[in-house]
Design a protein around this motif. Structure first.
Motif, PDB file in Angstrom:
ATOM      1  N   ASP A  39       0.834  -1.211   0.000  1.00  0.00           N
ATOM      2  CA  ASP A  39       0.000   0.000   0.000  1.00  0.00           C
ATOM      3  C   ASP A  39       0.865   1.256   0.000  1.00  0.00           C
ATOM      4  N   ASP A  40       1.963   1.236   0.766  1.00  0.00           N
ATOM      5  CA  ASP A  40       2.871   2.389   0.775  1.00  0.00           C
ATOM      6  C   ASP A  40       3.508   2.575  -0.598  1.00  0.00           C
ATOM      7  N   VAL A  41       3.897   1.483  -1.240  1.00  0.00           N
ATOM      8  CA  VAL A  41       4.510   1.574  -2.566  1.00  0.00           C
ATOM      9  C   VAL A  41       3.495   2.097  -3.584  1.00  0.00           C
ATOM     10  N   ARG A  42       2.256   1.609  -3.519  1.00  0.00           N
ATOM     11  CA  ARG A  42       1.222   2.119  -4.437  1.00  0.00           C
ATOM     12  C   ARG A  42       1.015   3.629  -4.235  1.00  0.00           C
ATOM     13  N   LEU A  44       3.288   5.805  -3.218  1.00  0.00           N
ATOM     14  CA  LEU A  44       4.428   6.473  -3.842  1.00  0.00           C
ATOM     15  C   LEU A  44       4.286   6.495  -5.361  1.00  0.00           C
ATOM     16  N   GLU A  45       3.862   5.372  -5.931  1.00  0.00           N
ATOM     17  CA  GLU A  45       3.680   5.315  -7.384  1.00  0.00           C
ATOM     18  C   GLU A  45       2.598   6.272  -7.861  1.00  0.00           C
ATOM     19  N   SER A  46       1.573   6.480  -7.050  1.00  0.00           N
ATOM     20  CA  SER A  46       0.492   7.388  -7.450  1.00  0.00           C
ATOM     21  C   SER A  46       0.946   8.845  -7.496  1.00  0.00           C
ATOM     22  N   LEU A  47       2.067   9.157  -6.880  1.00  0.00           N
ATOM     23  CA  LEU A  47       2.581  10.525  -6.873  1.00  0.00           C
ATOM     24  C   LEU A  47       3.380  10.866  -8.127  1.00  0.00           C
ATOM     25  N   VAL A  48       3.678   9.855  -8.933  1.00  0.00           N
ATOM     26  CA  VAL A  48       4.409  10.080 -10.184  1.00  0.00           C
ATOM     27  C   VAL A  48       3.391  10.432 -11.265  1.00  0.00           C
ATOM     28  N   TRP A  49       3.639  11.509 -11.992  1.00  0.00           N
ATOM     29  CA  TRP A  49       2.740  11.945 -13.049  1.00  0.00           C
ATOM     30  C   TRP A  49       2.617  10.844 -14.099  1.00  0.00           C
ATOM     31  N   PRO A  50       1.409  10.598 -14.623  1.00  0.00           N
ATOM     32  CA  PRO A  50       1.162   9.452 -15.516  1.00  0.00           C
ATOM     33  C   PRO A  50       2.089   9.366 -16.721  1.00  0.00           C
ATOM     34  N   GLU A  51       2.401  10.484 -17.333  1.00  0.00           N
ATOM     35  CA  GLU A  51       3.212  10.437 -18.551  1.00  0.00           C
ATOM     36  C   GLU A  51       4.706  10.257 -18.277  1.00  0.00           C
ATOM     37  N   GLN A  52       5.110  10.300 -17.014  1.00  0.00           N
ATOM     38  CA  GLN A  52       6.537  10.226 -16.685  1.00  0.00           C
ATOM     39  C   GLN A  52       6.940   8.804 -16.298  1.00  0.00           C
ATOM     40  N   THR A  53       6.875   7.931 -17.293  1.00  0.00           N
ATOM     41  CA  THR A  53       7.182   6.520 -17.058  1.00  0.00           C
ATOM     42  C   THR A  53       8.632   6.316 -16.627  1.00  0.00           C
ATOM     43  N   HIS A  54       9.544   7.181 -17.071  1.00  0.00           N
ATOM     44  CA  HIS A  54      10.945   7.066 -16.659  1.00  0.00           C
ATOM     45  C   HIS A  54      11.089   7.293 -15.148  1.00  0.00           C
ATOM     46  N   ARG A  55      10.298   8.209 -14.592  1.00  0.00           N
ATOM     47  CA  ARG A  55      10.345   8.438 -13.134  1.00  0.00           C
ATOM     48  C   ARG A  55       9.733   7.256 -12.387  1.00  0.00           C
ATOM     49  N   LEU A  56       8.688   6.662 -12.940  1.00  0.00           N
ATOM     50  CA  LEU A  56       8.074   5.496 -12.314  1.00  0.00           C
ATOM     51  C   LEU A  56       9.073   4.338 -12.282  1.00  0.00           C
ATOM     52  N   GLU A  57       9.784   4.130 -13.380  1.00  0.00           N
ATOM     53  CA  GLU A  57      10.792   3.059 -13.411  1.00  0.00           C
ATOM     54  C   GLU A  57      11.921   3.334 -12.421  1.00  0.00           C
ATOM     55  N   ARG A  60      10.616   2.499  -8.992  1.00  0.00           N
ATOM     56  CA  ARG A  60      10.553   1.037  -8.795  1.00  0.00           C
ATOM     57  C   ARG A  60      11.952   0.456  -8.580  1.00  0.00           C
ATOM     58  N   GLY A  61      12.938   0.992  -9.268  1.00  0.00           N
ATOM     59  CA  GLY A  61      14.323   0.557  -9.040  1.00  0.00           C
ATOM     60  C   GLY A  61      14.786   0.907  -7.628  1.00  0.00           C
ATOM     61  N   ALA A  62      14.431   2.101  -7.179  1.00  0.00           N
ATOM     62  CA  ALA A  62      14.797   2.515  -5.814  1.00  0.00           C
ATOM     63  C   ALA A  62      14.104   1.642  -4.777  1.00  0.00           C
ATOM     64  N   VAL A  63      12.863   1.262  -5.037  1.00  0.00           N
ATOM     65  CA  VAL A  63      12.135   0.378  -4.124  1.00  0.00           C
ATOM     66  C   VAL A  63      12.845  -0.974  -4.029  1.00  0.00           C
ATOM     67  N   ARG A  64      13.296  -1.507  -5.172  1.00  0.00           N
ATOM     68  CA  ARG A  64      14.015  -2.791  -5.159  1.00  0.00           C
ATOM     69  C   ARG A  64      15.282  -2.688  -4.308  1.00  0.00           C
TER      70      ARG A  64
END
Length: 177
Positions: A39-42, A44-57, A60-64
């Protein structure tokens, strides 16, 4: 300092010969999130703007990484805990306090308290904040509105301005040492 065209002069970024060895990680937040909690990760992911897939990736790398090597997270006020947290760094290690886009959420007096504390602690202080957030850093900058139309943060090392950056790491204009 600006060129006639209004752009910052090109300066090479002085990359280190090798990456530093990180021996301990810790952080402080009023409400720290746990990357092991989906839930915490979701959130954080919701705070990334939809078109900024590079920031989402990147997130996700930082989460790993954080899941594999979890930092020590302390719930608390930055000014009330940073001194004690730095004191707990391992013997022989150089403490490095880094923050980005954090201090603008504090009242000006609390920002000045934090800056005063950082000037007395051992190690290094790396700040990446909007220029107006740390007036002593802002006074060292060229006209920060002259950045090729990009929004700019001021990157400082130990209170000394070294670069203008994009607020999400998308740009770096080195000012020099």
């Amino acid at each position: 300092m600006a060129t006639r065209s209004g752009a910052l002069p090109e300066r090479p970024v002085p990359f280190p010969a090798r990456l530093p060895e990180v021996v301990w990680r810790a952080g402080v937040d009023l409400n720290p999130l746990d990357v092991r909690d989906q839930d915490d990760v979701r959130w954080l992911e919701s705070l990334v703007w939809p078109e900024q897939t590079h920031r989402l990736e990147r997130l996700r790398g930082a989460v790993r990484i954080a899941r594999a090597e979890p930092p020590e997270l302390v719930r608390g006020d930055l000014n009330a805990t940073v001194r004690q947290l730095v004191a707990r760094s391992p013997e022989g290690a150089t403490p490095v306090v880094f923050h980005s886009a954090v201090l603008s959420y504090l009242p000006p007096a609390a920002v000045e308290d934090f800056a005063a504390t950082m000037r007395t602690l051992p190690g290094h202080w790396i700040s990446n904040e909007a220029p107006a957030t740390l007036p002593a850093v802002a006074r060292q900058l060229p006209d920060h509105s002259v950045t090729s139309g990009r929004a700019a943060f001021a990157l400082a090392l130990d209170g000394r301005a070294v670069a203008l950056t994009g607020p999400h790491g998308q740009s770096l204009d080195w000012l020099g040492a």
